[in-house]
Motif scaffolding. Structure first.
Motif, short mmCIF file in Angstrom:
data_model
loop_
_atom_site.label_atom_id
_atom_site.label_comp_id
_atom_site.label_asym_id
_atom_site.label_seq_id
_atom_site.Cartn_x
_atom_site.Cartn_y
_atom_site.Cartn_z
N LYS A 1 0.84 -1.19 0.00
CA LYS A 1 0.00 0.00 0.00
C LYS A 1 0.88 1.25 0.00
O LYS A 1 1.97 1.24 0.55
CB LYS A 1 -0.89 0.00 1.25
N PRO A 2 0.40 2.34 -0.63
CA PRO A 2 1.17 3.58 -0.59
C PRO A 2 1.43 4.02 0.84
O PRO A 2 0.56 3.88 1.71
CB PRO A 2 0.26 4.58 -1.31
N SER A 3 2.63 4.51 1.09
CA SER A 3 2.99 4.97 2.43
C SER A 3 3.27 6.47 2.38
O SER A 3 4.09 6.93 1.56
CB SER A 3 4.23 4.22 2.92
N PHE A 4 2.58 7.23 3.20
CA PHE A 4 2.71 8.68 3.18
C PHE A 4 3.15 9.22 4.54
O PHE A 4 2.88 8.62 5.58
CB PHE A 4 1.37 9.33 2.82
N TRP A 5 3.85 10.37 4.48
CA TRP A 5 4.19 11.08 5.70
C TRP A 5 4.12 12.57 5.42
O TRP A 5 4.13 13.00 4.27
CB TRP A 5 5.58 10.68 6.21
N THR A 6 4.06 13.34 6.49
CA THR A 6 4.09 14.79 6.36
C THR A 6 4.79 15.36 7.59
O THR A 6 5.05 14.64 8.56
CB THR A 6 2.67 15.36 6.24
N TYR A 7 5.11 16.64 7.53
CA TYR A 7 5.75 17.27 8.69
C TYR A 7 4.70 17.65 9.73
O TYR A 7 3.64 18.19 9.40
CB TYR A 7 6.52 18.52 8.26
N LYS A 8 5.01 17.34 10.99
CA LYS A 8 4.14 17.71 12.10
C LYS A 8 5.02 18.13 13.26
O LYS A 8 5.84 17.35 13.74
CB LYS A 8 3.26 16.52 12.50
N ASN A 9 4.89 19.38 13.66
CA ASN A 9 5.73 19.94 14.72
C ASN A 9 7.21 19.81 14.39
O ASN A 9 8.04 19.52 15.25
CB ASN A 9 5.43 19.27 16.06
N GLY A 10 7.53 19.98 13.09
CA GLY A 10 8.92 19.97 12.66
C GLY A 10 9.53 18.60 12.46
O GLY A 10 10.69 18.47 12.10
N LYS A 11 8.73 17.56 12.67
CA LYS A 11 9.25 16.19 12.51
C LYS A 11 8.40 15.41 11.52
O LYS A 11 7.22 15.73 11.29
CB LYS A 11 9.23 15.47 13.87
N LYS A 12 8.99 14.36 10.94
CA LYS A 12 8.25 13.51 10.01
C LYS A 12 7.19 12.72 10.77
O LYS A 12 7.49 12.05 11.75
CB LYS A 12 9.19 12.55 9.28
N HIS A 13 5.97 12.81 10.28
CA HIS A 13 4.86 12.09 10.90
C HIS A 13 4.28 11.10 9.90
O HIS A 13 3.80 11.50 8.84
CB HIS A 13 3.78 13.08 11.35
N ARG A 14 4.35 9.81 10.20
CA ARG A 14 3.81 8.79 9.32
C ARG A 14 2.29 8.82 9.38
O ARG A 14 1.69 8.80 10.45
CB ARG A 14 4.31 7.40 9.75
N LEU A 15 1.65 8.91 8.21
CA LEU A 15 0.20 9.03 8.15
C LEU A 15 -0.47 7.66 8.04
O LEU A 15 0.01 6.77 7.33
CB LEU A 15 -0.20 9.87 6.94
N SER A 16 -1.58 7.51 8.72
CA SER A 16 -2.38 6.30 8.56
C SER A 16 -3.12 6.41 7.22
O SER A 16 -3.20 7.49 6.62
CB SER A 16 -3.39 6.18 9.70
N ASP A 17 -3.65 5.30 6.74
CA ASP A 17 -4.41 5.31 5.48
C ASP A 17 -5.58 6.29 5.58
O ASP A 17 -5.88 7.01 4.62
CB ASP A 17 -4.94 3.91 5.16
N LYS A 18 -6.22 6.32 6.74
CA LYS A 18 -7.36 7.22 6.92
C LYS A 18 -6.94 8.68 6.87
O LYS A 18 -7.58 9.50 6.21
CB LYS A 18 -8.04 6.92 8.26
#
Length: 217
Positions: A114-131
């Motif tokens: 499955k595609p794996s996504f992340w984004t920045y949150k509070n200056g750190k990489k945050h792994r996103l859930s599918d939802k």
């Protein structure tokens, strides 16, 4: 040859004078495409002038977006790192360009995972859930644009809007990349409005290109 030209709508015959008149111009498609390219460049340069931010033009290629055109203000103290040819994956960091690409142009991944996504949150990489990823992509589709939640490690955040063709397919993405300023939140709506004005002009230019091709086949 004249009969073929008459049957295909390029020439008509006056039955009274028995003379033939050309009713369509035959031009190379490249010439029509060149007109659009110049129009596109002019619109993006105008966006650079009105926003005073770095403007990028991404085009889709398989499972990624590639910067094809780029315009940067001369007086900026901090330069945006990404250059022409830079490839942005549809999977990985779910920043503004990726959000719009996933919303309007999604190519099935060759990977079985499955595609794996992340984004920045509070200056750190945050792994996103599918939802979480689904909600972010859905919001980009509904609003017709996307904005980075935070500035990345290079001190840059992007705003992105999709440009679609007559068949509603994604032709490209306009992105504005900006460095941090105290008023960046206040200016967001204004920048989005200018970007949407630019995309409307580009989509109109695309329609005119199609009309020109139909008239000048």
């Amino acid at each position: 040859y004249l009969e073929t030209l008459i049957n295909t709508g390029f020439v008509e015959k006056n039955l009274s004078s028995m003379r033939y008149t050309a009713i369509a111009e035959i031009v190379p498609l490249k010439r029509v495409s060149d007109v659009f390219e110049r129009k596109l460049e002019s619109i993006l340069e105008q966006l650079l002038e009105t926003t005073e931010k770095t403007v990028e033009w991404y085009v889709p290629a398989e499972s990624k977006m590639i910067i094809r055109k780029r315009y940067e203000p001369e007086n900026t103290a901090i330069k945006v790192v990404a250059r022409i040819g830079f490839e942005r994956k549809l999977e990985d960091e779910l920043e503004a360009v990726s959000r719009v690409a996933n919303a309007f142009f999604r190519v099935a991944s060759k990977s079985k995972n499955k595609p794996s996504f992340w984004t920045y949150k509070n200056g750190k990489k945050h792994r996103l859930s599918d939802k979480e990823a689904g909600i972010i992509i859905s919001n980009a589709y509904k609003s017709g644009y996307a904005v980075d939640d935070e500035f990345n490690t290079n001190g840059v955040r992007r705003l992105a809007v999709p440009v679609r063709g007559a068949d509603n397919s994604l032709v490209g993405i306009i992105a504005v990349a900006e460095n941090y300023t105290p008023n960046y939140k206040k200016n967001t709506k204004s920048i989005i409005r200018k970007m949407k004005d630019a995309l409307t002009k580009i989509e109109n230019a695309l329609k005119n290109q199609i009309i020109s091709k139909e008239r000048k086949v």
